[in-house]
Design a protein around this motif. Sequence first.
Motif, PDB file in Angstrom:
ATOM      1  N   UNK A 100      20.474  13.707   0.620  1.00 45.26           N
ATOM      2  CA  UNK A 100      20.350  14.900   1.447  1.00 45.26           C
ATOM      3  C   UNK A 100      20.292  16.180   0.621  1.00 45.26           C
ATOM      4  N   UNK A 101      20.846  16.152  -0.594  1.00 41.38           N
ATOM      5  CA  UNK A 101      20.873  17.351  -1.425  1.00 41.38           C
ATOM      6  C   UNK A 101      19.591  17.535  -2.233  1.00 41.38           C
ATOM      7  N   UNK A 102      18.731  16.535  -2.232  1.00 40.08           N
ATOM      8  CA  UNK A 102      17.505  16.622  -3.039  1.00 40.08           C
ATOM      9  C   UNK A 102      16.548  17.617  -2.404  1.00 40.08           C
ATOM     10  N   UNK A 103      16.052  18.543  -3.173  1.00 45.05           N
ATOM     11  CA  UNK A 103      15.175  19.594  -2.649  1.00 45.05           C
ATOM     12  C   UNK A 103      13.772  19.543  -3.251  1.00 45.05           C
ATOM     13  N   UNK A 104      13.449  18.421  -3.872  1.00 43.63           N
ATOM     14  CA  UNK A 104      12.137  18.301  -4.467  1.00 43.63           C
ATOM     15  C   UNK A 104      11.066  17.963  -3.447  1.00 43.63           C
ATOM     16  N   UNK A 105       9.874  17.749  -3.951  1.00 43.72           N
ATOM     17  CA  UNK A 105       8.732  17.359  -3.127  1.00 43.72           C
ATOM     18  C   UNK A 105       8.318  15.948  -3.528  1.00 43.72           C
ATOM     19  N   UNK A 106       8.103  15.097  -2.542  1.00 47.96           N
ATOM     20  CA  UNK A 106       7.628  13.750  -2.842  1.00 47.96           C
ATOM     21  C   UNK A 106       6.220  13.840  -3.412  1.00 47.96           C
ATOM     22  N   UNK A 107       6.098  13.462  -4.683  1.00 49.09           N
ATOM     23  CA  UNK A 107       4.802  13.506  -5.367  1.00 49.09           C
ATOM     24  C   UNK A 107       4.203  12.110  -5.368  1.00 49.09           C
ATOM     25  N   UNK A 108       2.999  11.977  -4.891  1.00 48.93           N
ATOM     26  CA  UNK A 108       2.376  10.673  -4.833  1.00 48.93           C
ATOM     27  C   UNK A 108       1.632  10.376  -6.137  1.00 48.93           C
ATOM     28  N   UNK A 109       1.540   9.099  -6.456  1.00 52.66           N
ATOM     29  CA  UNK A 109       0.846   8.673  -7.668  1.00 52.66           C
ATOM     30  C   UNK A 109      -0.653   8.783  -7.460  1.00 52.66           C
ATOM     31  N   UNK A 150       0.826  -1.211   0.000  1.00 50.07           N
ATOM     32  CA  UNK A 150       0.000   0.000   0.000  1.00 50.07           C
ATOM     33  C   UNK A 150       0.857   1.256   0.000  1.00 50.07           C
ATOM     34  N   UNK A 151       1.942   1.227   0.765  1.00 50.82           N
ATOM     35  CA  UNK A 151       2.849   2.381   0.780  1.00 50.82           C
ATOM     36  C   UNK A 151       3.477   2.587  -0.591  1.00 50.82           C
ATOM     37  N   UNK A 152       4.000   1.520  -1.182  1.00 48.98           N
ATOM     38  CA  UNK A 152       4.657   1.625  -2.482  1.00 48.98           C
ATOM     39  C   UNK A 152       3.656   2.095  -3.539  1.00 48.98           C
ATOM     40  N   UNK A 153       2.413   1.661  -3.434  1.00 51.05           N
ATOM     41  CA  UNK A 153       1.391   2.051  -4.410  1.00 51.05           C
ATOM     42  C   UNK A 153       1.134   3.554  -4.404  1.00 51.05           C
ATOM     43  N   UNK A 154       1.425   4.207  -3.295  1.00 48.83           N
ATOM     44  CA  UNK A 154       1.248   5.667  -3.237  1.00 48.83           C
ATOM     45  C   UNK A 154       2.342   6.398  -4.004  1.00 48.83           C
ATOM     46  N   UNK A 155       3.418   5.686  -4.355  1.00 44.15           N
ATOM     47  CA  UNK A 155       4.563   6.338  -4.988  1.00 44.15           C
ATOM     48  C   UNK A 155       4.871   5.778  -6.371  1.00 44.15           C
ATOM     49  N   UNK A 156       4.015   4.920  -6.886  1.00 43.65           N
ATOM     50  CA  UNK A 156       4.250   4.323  -8.200  1.00 43.65           C
ATOM     51  C   UNK A 156       2.918   4.198  -8.947  1.00 43.65           C
ATOM     52  N   UNK A 157       2.986   4.405 -10.249  1.00 43.60           N
ATOM     53  CA  UNK A 157       1.783   4.197 -11.061  1.00 43.60           C
ATOM     54  C   UNK A 157       1.428   2.715 -11.121  1.00 43.60           C
ATOM     55  N   UNK A 158       2.470   1.864 -11.015  1.00 46.32           N
ATOM     56  CA  UNK A 158       2.284   0.417 -11.107  1.00 46.32           C
ATOM     57  C   UNK A 158       3.103  -0.250 -10.009  1.00 46.32           C
ATOM     58  N   UNK A 159       2.532  -1.249  -9.345  1.00 45.64           N
ATOM     59  CA  UNK A 159       3.237  -2.013  -8.329  1.00 45.64           C
ATOM     60  C   UNK A 159       3.225  -3.489  -8.725  1.00 45.64           C
TER      61      UNK A 159
END
Length: 451
Positions: A441-450, A99-108
């Motif tokens: 640590x240098x990544x400054x993006x936003x975690x975008x959910x699928x 369920x967690x991975x599904x929030x971050x991928x179009x396909x699991x």
Amino acid sequence: MRLTIIHPCIGRRPGQEYIRTWQMEPLPAATIAGLTPKDVDIKFYDDRMEDIPFDEPTDLVAISVETYTAKRAYQIASEYRRRKTPVVMGGFHAALCPDEVARHAEVVVIGEAELTWPQVIDDARHGTLKKVYRQEKRPSLAGLKPDRSVFRGKRYLPIGLVEAGRGCHLKCEFCAVQTVFDSTQTRRPVDDIIAELRQLKDTKKLFFFVDDNITSNLAQAKEFFRALIPLKVRWVSQSSINAAHDEEFLDLLARSGCQGVLIGFESLNPANLKAMNKSFNTMRGGFEQALNNLRRHRIRVYGTFIFGYDGDTPGSFDPTIDFAQEHSLYIAAFNHLTPFPGTPLYERLVKENRMLYEAWWLDDRYSYNRIPFQPKGMEPDELQRGCLAARRRFYSWPSIVRRSLAPVNRSNGFMWRNFYLINGLHRNDVSLRDHYPLGDEAWRGTILQAN
């Protein structure tokens, strides 16, 4: 069709090179490449050693996710999501936390990919990708052919990774392998493995069979070792200690070219072993007899130990290090107990209200080697310091020199020549791993959910 396969790193500290001992060939990437139809254009990027060209055109991105790499994998997926490129995720963490991975991928992809991956590719071609592809039953590993051409030009450790079997029949409380594979093992046909080794033996001086437990089925393991003898290759793998009491097995191990085995000793405390469901470690004379048997056949040992079970106290470290040094282990790991999601251990600690993070692998407060739970016999900081001190003592130069002179460690010129190199790598890594970040640590993006 264009496919991009990515192996995510655990994390990254700006300005610091990635830890060298973490840079072995990522076999899952080659396995996925081998399952992909030949008319698909494949690009592979290893996040541990190169920049990912996010703007390079591609139709589908595939990421195999482990618990320690989940945070970084979600960062990578977000970069592709910003570019409207679909991401498919699989691997151990997808099976443990679908369920967690599904929030971050179009396909699991949940479970093993041998049967589901060709369907994913076909659906991607036709624009009919599903959200979840689930492999319920264990597929056959016959015909499995990893495509190692994706590794060309990349600087991995000079060890050939080969899979002979997958899974383990044991039910160790802390182990994610028994959770994912339901305490079963499948094995590749011996002829398939031998054919793969013949292709690789001229370019690899040492092979690592990545099996979770190469001796899980002892009869099949013996058949495999007999077939290995004519190839005259050097190899290492992981084994449960009970196999060290079988004389035929030990003889075949040595004759087939085995240079060493990784054995999970875990603890010298019988109560801890019982809690882990590893009381079999003490069978037939226990550690002492098993190690005597292995030494007699000139098999070196990579011993792993974990601290933090309920019977451990600050006084547990020194006797364990003494044991590892007295038995001249080739190398050893001294780690804290890690509750991986989905394991019986994790569920028990949650019920006992002892988890310090809801999901430690995603928590910004967590870093590598930090203790994610409350031990009973010491404070979390004591446990962390004890593990670090154990590594420092075991990989001190006096310890390295003493262990190098043990007959078992110098009984083979190749392994003795590499003893100082391998131990030196581990010595250099002792403090590098502590508080290593999960995610870049240098990544400054936003975690975008699928969606």
